[in-house]
Design a protein around this motif. Sequence first.
Motif, mmCIF file in Angstrom:
data_model
loop_
_atom_site.group_PDB
_atom_site.id
_atom_site.type_symbol
_atom_site.label_atom_id
_atom_site.label_comp_id
_atom_site.label_asym_id
_atom_site.label_seq_id
_atom_site.Cartn_x
_atom_site.Cartn_y
_atom_site.Cartn_z
ATOM 1 N N GLU A 1 0.809 -1.217 0.000
ATOM 2 C CA GLU A 1 0.000 0.000 0.000
ATOM 3 C C GLU A 1 0.848 1.276 0.000
ATOM 4 N N ARG A 2 2.156 1.135 0.157
ATOM 5 C CA ARG A 2 3.038 2.305 0.211
ATOM 6 C C ARG A 2 3.981 2.430 -0.988
ATOM 7 N N VAL A 3 3.767 1.599 -2.013
ATOM 8 C CA VAL A 3 4.627 1.676 -3.188
ATOM 9 C C VAL A 3 3.801 1.644 -4.476
ATOM 10 N N ALA A 4 4.403 2.163 -5.533
ATOM 11 C CA ALA A 4 3.858 2.049 -6.887
ATOM 12 C C ALA A 4 4.916 1.324 -7.710
ATOM 13 N N VAL A 5 4.457 0.537 -8.677
ATOM 14 C CA VAL A 5 5.374 -0.252 -9.489
ATOM 15 C C VAL A 5 5.173 0.079 -10.964
ATOM 16 N N GLU A 6 6.289 0.352 -11.622
ATOM 17 C CA GLU A 6 6.304 0.510 -13.069
ATOM 18 C C GLU A 6 7.041 -0.700 -13.627
ATOM 19 N N LEU A 7 6.419 -1.394 -14.558
ATOM 20 C CA LEU A 7 7.012 -2.583 -15.174
ATOM 21 C C LEU A 7 7.213 -2.301 -16.650
ATOM 22 N N ASN A 8 8.469 -2.305 -17.072
ATOM 23 C CA ASN A 8 8.808 -2.070 -18.479
ATOM 24 C C ASN A 8 8.155 -0.793 -19.015
ATOM 25 N N LEU A 9 8.323 0.287 -18.237
ATOM 26 C CA LEU A 9 7.893 1.645 -18.601
ATOM 27 C C LEU A 9 6.384 1.881 -18.533
ATOM 28 N N GLU A 10 5.632 0.955 -17.922
ATOM 29 C CA GLU A 10 4.188 1.148 -17.747
ATOM 30 C C GLU A 10 3.804 0.935 -16.292
ATOM 31 N N LEU B 1 7.144 -12.094 -13.192
ATOM 32 C CA LEU B 1 8.357 -11.451 -13.685
ATOM 33 C C LEU B 1 9.051 -12.374 -14.683
ATOM 34 N N ARG B 2 9.627 -11.759 -15.720
ATOM 35 C CA ARG B 2 10.341 -12.512 -16.750
ATOM 36 C C ARG B 2 11.759 -11.972 -16.874
ATOM 37 N N ASP B 3 12.636 -12.817 -17.370
ATOM 38 C CA ASP B 3 14.022 -12.433 -17.549
ATOM 39 C C ASP B 3 14.101 -11.142 -18.368
ATOM 40 N N GLY B 4 14.863 -10.179 -17.856
ATOM 41 C CA GLY B 4 15.058 -8.916 -18.550
ATOM 42 C C GLY B 4 14.050 -7.835 -18.204
ATOM 43 N N ASP B 5 13.022 -8.150 -17.390
ATOM 44 C CA ASP B 5 12.060 -7.122 -16.992
ATOM 45 C C ASP B 5 12.762 -5.991 -16.258
ATOM 46 N N ARG B 6 12.197 -4.793 -16.420
ATOM 47 C CA ARG B 6 12.718 -3.612 -15.726
ATOM 48 C C ARG B 6 11.610 -3.071 -14.821
ATOM 49 N N LEU B 7 11.915 -3.002 -13.530
ATOM 50 C CA LEU B 7 10.972 -2.481 -12.543
ATOM 51 C C LEU B 7 11.496 -1.173 -11.977
ATOM 52 N N GLU B 8 10.591 -0.250 -11.787
ATOM 53 C CA GLU B 8 10.872 0.950 -10.993
ATOM 54 C C GLU B 8 9.866 0.900 -9.849
ATOM 55 N N ILE B 9 10.367 0.931 -8.634
ATOM 56 C CA ILE B 9 9.506 0.884 -7.455
ATOM 57 C C ILE B 9 9.670 2.192 -6.708
ATOM 58 N N VAL B 10 8.551 2.880 -6.523
ATOM 59 C CA VAL B 10 8.552 4.193 -5.887
ATOM 60 C C VAL B 10 7.830 4.107 -4.555
ATOM 61 N N HIS B 11 8.460 4.630 -3.501
ATOM 62 C CA HIS B 11 7.861 4.633 -2.165
ATOM 63 C C HIS B 11 7.095 5.927 -1.947
ATOM 64 N N PHE B 12 5.916 5.816 -1.350
ATOM 65 C CA PHE B 12 5.163 6.999 -0.958
ATOM 66 C C PHE B 12 5.650 7.419 0.422
ATOM 67 N N VAL B 13 5.861 8.699 0.580
ATOM 68 C CA VAL B 13 6.340 9.224 1.854
ATOM 69 C C VAL B 13 5.358 10.273 2.334
ATOM 70 N N GLY B 14 4.893 10.109 3.568
ATOM 71 C CA GLY B 14 3.991 11.085 4.146
ATOM 72 C C GLY B 14 4.766 12.170 4.881
ATOM 73 N N GLY B 15 4.088 13.188 5.217
ATOM 74 C CA GLY B 15 4.754 14.250 5.967
ATOM 75 C C GLY B 15 4.039 15.559 5.757
ATOM 76 N N GLY B 16 4.702 16.594 6.140
ATOM 77 C CA GLY B 16 4.132 17.921 5.996
ATOM 78 C C GLY B 16 3.869 18.549 7.348
ATOM 79 N N LEU B 17 3.234 19.657 7.298
ATOM 80 C CA LEU B 17 2.957 20.406 8.529
ATOM 81 C C LEU B 17 1.585 20.155 9.049
#
Length: 68
Positions: free
Chosen positions: A31-40, A52-68
Amino acid sequence: MIEIVVNGEKQKTGDSTSVAAFVSQLGLRAERVAVELNLEILPRARWEETMLRDGDRLEIVHFVGGGL
């Protein structure tokens, strides 16, 4: 074993690993990450069925809370 690229770094994982299982193996809370698989953005509803398959490219982005 298959080789994938995660956030620009090569990693190995099992032959039949889903995106959901891989995120869990990394110790991340789904619930705290987003995943991009092969640019989508991969909807969380498809993580379990997407293997997952050989050669796949993942970008995993973490959501960070905060603020005032």
